[in-house]
Design a protein around this motif. Structure first.
Motif, short mmCIF file in Angstrom:
data_model
loop_
_atom_site.label_atom_id
_atom_site.label_comp_id
_atom_site.label_asym_id
_atom_site.label_seq_id
_atom_site.Cartn_x
_atom_site.Cartn_y
_atom_site.Cartn_z
N UNK A 138 6.19 -45.72 28.19
CA UNK A 138 7.50 -46.38 28.26
C UNK A 138 8.30 -46.18 26.98
N UNK A 139 7.65 -46.40 25.85
CA UNK A 139 8.35 -46.30 24.56
C UNK A 139 8.76 -44.85 24.28
N UNK A 140 7.86 -43.91 24.49
CA UNK A 140 8.20 -42.51 24.24
C UNK A 140 9.29 -42.04 25.20
N UNK A 141 9.23 -42.44 26.45
CA UNK A 141 10.27 -42.07 27.42
C UNK A 141 11.63 -42.61 26.98
N UNK A 142 11.65 -43.84 26.49
CA UNK A 142 12.91 -44.43 26.01
C UNK A 142 13.45 -43.65 24.82
N UNK A 143 12.57 -43.26 23.90
CA UNK A 143 13.00 -42.50 22.73
C UNK A 143 13.49 -41.11 23.13
N UNK A 144 12.83 -40.50 24.11
CA UNK A 144 13.25 -39.18 24.58
C UNK A 144 14.63 -39.22 25.21
N UNK A 145 14.95 -40.32 25.88
CA UNK A 145 16.25 -40.48 26.54
C UNK A 145 17.36 -40.90 25.58
N UNK A 146 16.98 -41.39 24.42
CA UNK A 146 17.95 -41.97 23.48
C UNK A 146 18.81 -40.91 22.82
N UNK A 147 20.06 -41.25 22.61
CA UNK A 147 20.97 -40.37 21.89
C UNK A 147 20.97 -40.68 20.40
N UNK A 148 20.28 -41.76 20.01
CA UNK A 148 20.23 -42.16 18.62
C UNK A 148 18.88 -42.82 18.36
N UNK A 149 18.61 -43.12 17.12
CA UNK A 149 17.36 -43.78 16.75
C UNK A 149 17.44 -45.27 17.08
N UNK A 177 15.83 -49.23 16.59
CA UNK A 177 15.01 -50.12 15.78
C UNK A 177 13.95 -50.75 16.68
N UNK A 178 12.95 -51.34 16.06
CA UNK A 178 11.92 -52.06 16.82
C UNK A 178 12.59 -53.11 17.69
N UNK A 179 13.57 -53.81 17.14
CA UNK A 179 14.28 -54.86 17.88
C UNK A 179 15.00 -54.30 19.11
N UNK A 180 15.62 -53.12 18.97
CA UNK A 180 16.29 -52.49 20.10
C UNK A 180 15.30 -52.24 21.24
N UNK A 181 14.15 -51.69 20.90
CA UNK A 181 13.15 -51.39 21.93
C UNK A 181 12.57 -52.68 22.48
N UNK A 182 12.35 -53.68 21.62
CA UNK A 182 11.83 -54.97 22.07
C UNK A 182 12.77 -55.61 23.09
N UNK A 183 14.07 -55.52 22.86
CA UNK A 183 15.04 -56.09 23.80
C UNK A 183 15.00 -55.37 25.14
N UNK A 184 14.77 -54.07 25.11
CA UNK A 184 14.73 -53.29 26.35
C UNK A 184 13.46 -53.57 27.14
N UNK A 185 12.38 -53.83 26.45
CA UNK A 185 11.09 -54.09 27.10
C UNK A 185 10.62 -55.49 26.75
N UNK A 186 11.38 -56.48 27.20
CA UNK A 186 11.09 -57.88 26.87
C UNK A 186 9.71 -58.30 27.32
N UNK A 187 9.19 -57.66 28.36
CA UNK A 187 7.87 -58.02 28.87
C UNK A 187 6.74 -57.51 27.98
N UNK A 188 7.05 -56.61 27.05
CA UNK A 188 6.03 -56.02 26.19
C UNK A 188 5.82 -56.88 24.95
N UNK A 189 4.59 -57.16 24.65
CA UNK A 189 4.20 -57.92 23.47
C UNK A 189 4.63 -57.17 22.21
N UNK A 190 5.11 -57.89 21.19
CA UNK A 190 5.57 -57.27 19.94
C UNK A 190 4.49 -56.42 19.28
#
Length: 160
Positions: free
Chosen positions: A39-50, A52-65
């Protein structure tokens, strides 16, 4: 972070193209495949920019920090993502599979001083060119292991 800039989450059963690419890259790097890493790598591959941990955390709220931190660390250690240290003391992450043949992160970034988004500048300079410039400036014997340079300004959205 606006909702359109968030990494996309998909709930359908058929894996997205980026999830398939993520799994292939994990396999190629001999990294154990987990849902979080895909999930995380797929999100980074699709991203047009870098992101932050917080950005990814907000996208995957169900994922433990902690799971998210471990996934990001694993991807970084495997060379599938790179960690960008910001002057705001926030680390941002970007897909880095294209750099996996290089031992370290060897390119620059553009940081918007208004919205703090960070973009990779892969095409500005090849690591070999930067290494040659280092040796010409400082002399033989100098060898970089990490190159960080940041151009600051306004991104296209903020420049309007």
């Amino acid at each position: 972070m606006s909702s359109k800039a968030k990494p996309e989450t998909r709930t359908n059963r058929k894996p997205s193209d980026s999830a398939v690419r993520a799994e292939a890259q994990l396999r190629g790097a001999s990294v154990r495949i987990t849902d979080a890493r895909v999930k995380v790598l797929a999100a980074l591959l699709d991203a047009e920019r870098a992101f932050s941990h917080q950005d990814v955390q907000e996208a995957f709220a169900e994922m433990d920090r902690v799971t998210l931190y471990r996934a990001l660390d694993c991807l970084t250690d495997a060379g599938l993502a790179h960690k960008i240290a910001g002057d705001d003391r926030v680390f941002r992450y970007s897909a880095g599979a294209e750099h996996s043949s290089e031992p370290h992160h060897q390119h620059g970034h553009f940081k918007c001083t208004r919205c703090s988004k960070v973009f990779c500048l892969d095409s500005i300079a090849e690591a070999e060119t930067l290494q040659n410039a280092l040796q010409q400036s400082l002399g033989k014997g100098f060898r970089s292991h990490d190159i960080e340079f940041t151009i600051k300004g306004w991104c296209a959205d903020c420049a309007h």
